[in-house]
Design an enzyme around this catalytic site. Structure first.
Site, PDB file in Angstrom:
ATOM      1  N   LYS A  95       0.844  -1.209   0.000  1.00  0.00           N
ATOM      2  CA  LYS A  95       0.000   0.000   0.000  1.00  0.00           C
ATOM      3  C   LYS A  95       0.867   1.241   0.000  1.00  0.00           C
ATOM      4  O   LYS A  95       2.011   1.236   0.477  1.00  0.00           O
ATOM      5  CB  LYS A  95      -0.966   0.028   1.199  1.00  0.00           C
ATOM      6  CG  LYS A  95      -0.309   0.031   2.595  1.00  0.00           C
ATOM      7  CD  LYS A  95       0.065   1.399   3.133  1.00  0.00           C
ATOM      8  CE  LYS A  95       0.769   1.304   4.482  1.00  0.00           C
ATOM      9  NZ  LYS A  95       1.602   2.450   4.822  1.00  0.00           N
ATOM     10  N   ASP A 121      -2.975  -2.031   9.753  1.00  0.00           N
ATOM     11  CA  ASP A 121      -2.893  -2.045   8.282  1.00  0.00           C
ATOM     12  C   ASP A 121      -3.350  -3.380   7.681  1.00  0.00           C
ATOM     13  O   ASP A 121      -3.462  -3.490   6.454  1.00  0.00           O
ATOM     14  CB  ASP A 121      -1.449  -1.797   7.809  1.00  0.00           C
ATOM     15  CG  ASP A 121      -0.995  -0.358   8.037  1.00  0.00           C
ATOM     16  OD1 ASP A 121      -1.842   0.498   8.375  1.00  0.00           O
ATOM     17  OD2 ASP A 121       0.203  -0.090   7.870  1.00  0.00           O
TER      18      ASP A 121
HETATM   19  P1  ATP Z   1       4.035  -0.039   7.870  1.00  0.00           P
HETATM   20  O1  ATP Z   1       3.971   0.588   6.510  1.00  0.00           O
HETATM   21  O2  ATP Z   1       2.795  -0.866   8.186  1.00  0.00           O
HETATM   22  O3  ATP Z   1       4.430   0.877   8.959  1.00  0.00           O
HETATM   23  P2  ATP Z   1       6.524  -1.185   7.108  1.00  0.00           P
HETATM   24  O4  ATP Z   1       6.273  -1.499   5.655  1.00  0.00           O
HETATM   25  O5  ATP Z   1       7.297   0.057   7.398  1.00  0.00           O
HETATM   26  O6  ATP Z   1       5.154  -1.170   7.838  1.00  0.00           O
HETATM   27  P3  ATP Z   1       7.149  -3.949   7.542  1.00  0.00           P
HETATM   28  O7  ATP Z   1       7.882  -4.372   6.314  1.00  0.00           O
HETATM   29  O8  ATP Z   1       5.733  -4.351   7.661  1.00  0.00           O
HETATM   30  O9  ATP Z   1       7.293  -2.377   7.763  1.00  0.00           O
HETATM   31  O10 ATP Z   1       7.996  -4.533   8.768  1.00  0.00           O
HETATM   32  C1  ATP Z   1       8.283  -3.894   9.959  1.00  0.00           C
HETATM   33  C2  ATP Z   1       9.006  -4.909  10.887  1.00  0.00           C
HETATM   34  O11 ATP Z   1       8.108  -6.010  11.159  1.00  0.00           O
HETATM   35  C3  ATP Z   1      10.219  -5.565  10.239  1.00  0.00           C
HETATM   36  O12 ATP Z   1      11.394  -4.840  10.504  1.00  0.00           O
HETATM   37  C4  ATP Z   1      10.251  -6.949  10.869  1.00  0.00           C
HETATM   38  O13 ATP Z   1      11.068  -6.975  12.013  1.00  0.00           O
HETATM   39  C5  ATP Z   1       8.817  -7.221  11.335  1.00  0.00           C
HETATM   40  N1  ATP Z   1       8.105  -8.298  10.572  1.00  0.00           N
HETATM   41  C6  ATP Z   1       7.381  -9.284  11.094  1.00  0.00           C
HETATM   42  N2  ATP Z   1       6.852 -10.072  10.136  1.00  0.00           N
HETATM   43  C7  ATP Z   1       7.233  -9.562   8.960  1.00  0.00           C
HETATM   44  C8  ATP Z   1       7.003  -9.940   7.609  1.00  0.00           C
HETATM   45  N3  ATP Z   1       6.266 -11.015   7.275  1.00  0.00           N
HETATM   46  N4  ATP Z   1       7.535  -9.165   6.638  1.00  0.00           N
HETATM   47  C9  ATP Z   1       8.265  -8.063   6.977  1.00  0.00           C
HETATM   48  N5  ATP Z   1       8.554  -7.705   8.238  1.00  0.00           N
HETATM   49  C10 ATP Z   1       8.029  -8.423   9.233  1.00  0.00           C
END
Ligand code: ATP
Length: 309
Positions: free
Chosen positions: A11, A147
């Site tokens: 997203k 989310d």
């Molecule tokens: P958001 O946009 O919802 O704030 P994000 O895209 O910045 O999220 P994510 O990639 O969802 O961040 O991951 C944040 C943290 O969640 C990662 O650093 C990791 O430690 C943990 N995590 C747990 N499960 C997963 C997964 N399946 N994929 C990615 N990260 C994961």
């Protein structure tokens, strides 16, 4: 059943308005989520226990180092939640192929959780048990993170509360995006904390968040230029404070002709809106040449949420 594969989109937030901090530590948000054609894939196969493996999708340079492969992975938590609801043992091997940047502000972890909810519900679907409805999955998703419900729904939607109460938004046509990923992620809680700190230091109390009418009009008309001018991200100053190099990335994209440029969610991925598919390819090549990003990805939206393959 041998295995179930589910494709799930990333997203970008077209609007992320952050209200005052609440007593429970969360912020009231107005979020306009938009699902784009950058996908993770989660395959669930029967196994003796709960196993997780993570790999980068073919042709993707996603750094998967920070993704847990134990019970802390959001997909594993989703599997346990489905098993608990159905009263079965969580015997499943989850194979996650990531193309969504990790800790990139594109909700990759939430996407994997949504995909695992759908995959496990299908894997453990049995005539002897009541099936889980879409509403059940949305409710389980909200327990996992604000989310996750949107990753189930996809499209373009307005989220209020912590972002998890969703209403589809009226939107016309397809929008074309170029994403510039950064080397190393940003922690979402750290970005919210910086946002609070900047507001306190500036002695500017947060306004109550409201859905942007300009944004809704732009979506309904399908005009990229109007949408580009209406993009809102209250977390952007905090993301820029924590990662000053993003200023140059955003400015370069604007100079190269993007009609909208914004940090995606809590960053550090930068999202550029362009007029059409051809402009997306041109901007991607130019941004690549400018060397302001780890990887450049072209995508379009809106696309559907988690889908069984
Ligand atoms: P958001 O946009 O919802 O704030 P994000 O895209 O910045 O999220 P994510 O990639 O969802 O961040 O991951 C944040 C943290 O969640 C990662 O650093 C990791 O430690 C943990 N995590 C747990 N499960 C997963 C997964 N399946 N994929 C990615 N990260 C994961």
């Amino acid at each position: 059943m041998t295995s179930v594969s589910v494709r799930v989109p990333a997203k970008v937030n077209l609007q992320l308005s952050v209200g005052p901090i609440r007593d429970d530590g969360y912020h009231d948000l107005v979020n306009v989520f938009h699902a784009v054609s950058l996908f993770d894939e989660v395959t669930a196969a029967p196994a003796a226990g709960l196993e997780v493996s993570v790999e980068a999708a073919p042709h993707s340079r996603v750094a998967i180092g920070g993704v847990p492969t134990d019970g802390g992975n959001l997909a594993a938590r989703a599997a346990r939640l489905v098993a608990g609801r159905l009263g079965v043992e969580p015997g499943v091997a989850l194979r996650i192929r990531k193309a969504i940047p990790v800790a990139g502000g594109m909700a990759g972890g939430s996407a994997d959780a949504a995909a695992a909810l759908v995959a496990c519900a299908r894997l453990w679907d049995d005539r002897d048990r009541p099936v889980l409805t879409r509403d059940d999955l949305l409710e389980l998703g909200a327990e996992l993170g604000s989310d996750v419900p949107f990753a189930l729904l996809g499209g373009t939607a307005i989220g209020v509360g912590r972002g998890e109460r969703l209403t589809p938004a009226l939107s016309r046509g397809t929008f074309h995006w170029v994403f510039a990923t950064a080397d190393g992620g940003l922690s979402t809680p750290a970005v919210y904390a910086e946002c609070d700190r900047l507001r306190e230091a500036g002695e500017r109390p947060a306004a109550w968040p409201r859905v942007s009418e300009d944004l809704m009009t732009a979506l309904a008309t399908g005009d990229a230029k109007t949408l580009g001018a209406a993009l809102v991200n209250d977390l952007q100053p905090a993301a820029l404070a924590l990662r000053p190099s993003l200023r140059r990335t955003l400015a370069t994209g604007r100079d190269l002709g993007a009609v909208g440029a914004v940090v995606s969610g809590s960053g550090p991925t930068c999202a550029f809106l362009v007029a059409n598919e051809e402009h997306a390819a041109d901007l991607a090549a130019d941004l690549d040449g400018a060397g302001v990003a780890e990887q450049i990805v072209v995508a379009a939206g809106p696309v559907p949420g988690a889908t069984v393959l």
